[in-house]
Design an enzyme around this catalytic site. Structure first.
Site, PDB file in Angstrom:
ATOM      1  N   LEU A  18      13.952 -34.187 -12.175  1.00 44.02           N
ATOM      2  CA  LEU A  18      12.692 -34.269 -11.418  1.00 44.02           C
ATOM      3  C   LEU A  18      12.861 -33.564 -10.078  1.00 44.02           C
ATOM      4  O   LEU A  18      13.902 -33.681  -9.441  1.00 44.02           O
ATOM      5  CB  LEU A  18      12.345 -35.737 -11.144  1.00 44.02           C
ATOM      6  CG  LEU A  18      12.062 -36.624 -12.360  1.00 44.02           C
ATOM      7  CD1 LEU A  18      11.998 -38.084 -11.940  1.00 44.02           C
ATOM      8  CD2 LEU A  18      10.763 -36.206 -13.032  1.00 44.02           C
ATOM      9  N   ARG A  85      13.278 -42.199 -15.623  1.00 42.18           N
ATOM     10  CA  ARG A  85      14.567 -42.742 -15.189  1.00 42.18           C
ATOM     11  C   ARG A  85      14.718 -44.232 -15.502  1.00 42.18           C
ATOM     12  O   ARG A  85      15.776 -44.801 -15.268  1.00 42.18           O
ATOM     13  CB  ARG A  85      14.751 -42.511 -13.683  1.00 42.18           C
ATOM     14  CG  ARG A  85      14.686 -41.048 -13.280  1.00 42.18           C
ATOM     15  CD  ARG A  85      15.276 -40.830 -11.921  1.00 42.18           C
ATOM     16  NE  ARG A  85      16.684 -41.196 -11.902  1.00 42.18           N
ATOM     17  CZ  ARG A  85      17.400 -41.323 -10.778  1.00 42.18           C
ATOM     18  NH1 ARG A  85      16.824 -41.113  -9.616  1.00 42.18           N
ATOM     19  NH2 ARG A  85      18.671 -41.661 -10.827  1.00 42.18           N
ATOM     20  N   HIS A 163      12.372 -40.756  -0.512  1.00 34.83           N
ATOM     21  CA  HIS A 163      13.070 -42.035  -0.424  1.00 34.83           C
ATOM     22  C   HIS A 163      13.337 -42.366   1.047  1.00 34.83           C
ATOM     23  O   HIS A 163      13.420 -41.457   1.869  1.00 34.83           O
ATOM     24  CB  HIS A 163      14.424 -41.975  -1.149  1.00 34.83           C
ATOM     25  CG  HIS A 163      14.341 -42.105  -2.628  1.00 34.83           C
ATOM     26  ND1 HIS A 163      15.092 -41.321  -3.489  1.00 34.83           N
ATOM     27  CD2 HIS A 163      13.635 -42.933  -3.432  1.00 34.83           C
ATOM     28  CE1 HIS A 163      14.831 -41.667  -4.734  1.00 34.83           C
ATOM     29  NE2 HIS A 163      13.948 -42.636  -4.731  1.00 34.83           N
ATOM     30  N   CYS A 250      22.690 -40.304  -2.907  1.00 35.13           N
ATOM     31  CA  CYS A 250      22.169 -40.535  -4.274  1.00 35.13           C
ATOM     32  C   CYS A 250      23.259 -40.503  -5.335  1.00 35.13           C
ATOM     33  O   CYS A 250      23.128 -41.110  -6.401  1.00 35.13           O
ATOM     34  CB  CYS A 250      21.157 -39.456  -4.672  1.00 35.13           C
ATOM     35  SG  CYS A 250      20.035 -38.925  -3.416  1.00 35.13           S
TER      36      CYS A 250
END
Length: 255
Positions: A18, A85, A163, A250
């Site tokens: 993504l 996900r 995020h 991440c």
């Protein structure tokens, strides 16, 4: 201090991850080398690294941070907001790895969605960003679980970032890297804020590891500001991961 880290080797399908970035598709071979260098940097900070194998059915699965929150008391399996996900959070090898370290594993349930890229740990307190991937119900469930274990959490409104940790990095000792909308967010007024210019916004995603700070390659101003605070800096190239909205934090679970 962190003792353990869990990472997952990128899959050959990483180019299908993504993305909102307009930087082309990641090159698998380069991503693999960058991942090896990332693990090497983590090892230098004195942690034990558990490496999980690639999952070709899940192009974003190297971003293990999003599928679990590892606290001092328990691990919490999330429920990712990105539909593609969602099943990553239930992969058996991840659960097995977490069970080696934790007696207690909790779960976020439908209709809550939450990705741990939206959660920043400051001691025993957790800031939870409300984003396109993390909804209020997911944040409420997370806070309830944290409070059950003697920890605490609070929600942070967000408008711009993918995020929460896209624009924030807590470097311990009250030092907080801030970019974009978080420079003026009232929740962070009491921190010693190190502001990151918009041109180096990606560089705001650093990770503190046992006195070291791992910094993405190519953000000299960010690196300089962190070094000026007295931290030992390790630089890692994550340019292939930037292409699919990924950064340093991440790529690992740290606890």
């Amino acid at each position: 201090m962190f003792k353990n880290v869990i990472v997952r080797v990128p899959s050959k399908t990483i180019s299908e991850g993504l993305t909102s970035a307009d930087e082309g598709k990641p090159i698998y071979e380069k991503a693999l080398v960058q991942h090896e260098n990332y693990v090497s940097a983590l090892t230098k900070t004195g942690v034990n690294v558990t490496v999980l194998g690639p999952e070709d059915d899940f192009p974003d699965s190297c971003f293990v941070e999003d599928v679990a929150l590892c606290t001092s008391k328990c691990a919490i399996i999330t429920r990712p907001g990105a539909l593609s996900r969602r099943k990553e959070a239930a992969l058996p090898d991840m659960l097995e790895a977490l069970q080696k370290f934790y007696d207690t594993i909790e779960y976020i349930e439908d209709p809550g969605t939450i990705e741990a890229g939206d959660i920043m740990m400051v001691g025993d307190h957790f800031y939870i960003g409300l984003s396109a991937r993390t909804n209020e119900e997911g944040a409420k469930q997370m806070i309830a679980i944290l409070e059950k274990h003697g920890l605490s959490g609070q929600m942070v409104e967000m408008k711009e970032m993918l995020h929460l940790k896209t624009g924030l990095a807590y470097l311990e000792n009250n030092n907080l890297l801030v970019a974009g909308e978080f420079k003026t967010a009232p929740e962070f007024k009491d921190f010693n804020k190190i502001e990151v210019e918009i041109s180096e916004a990606y560089g705001a995603n650093c990770i503190w590891m046992n006195g070291y700070v791992i910094v993405p390659e190519g953000y000299p101003n960010v690196q300089q500001k962190i070094e000026a605070l007295g931290y030992k800096v390790l630089v890692v190239d994550t340019s292939e991961y930037r292409k699919i909205d990924g950064g340093l934090s991440c790529l690992s679970l740290r606890f």
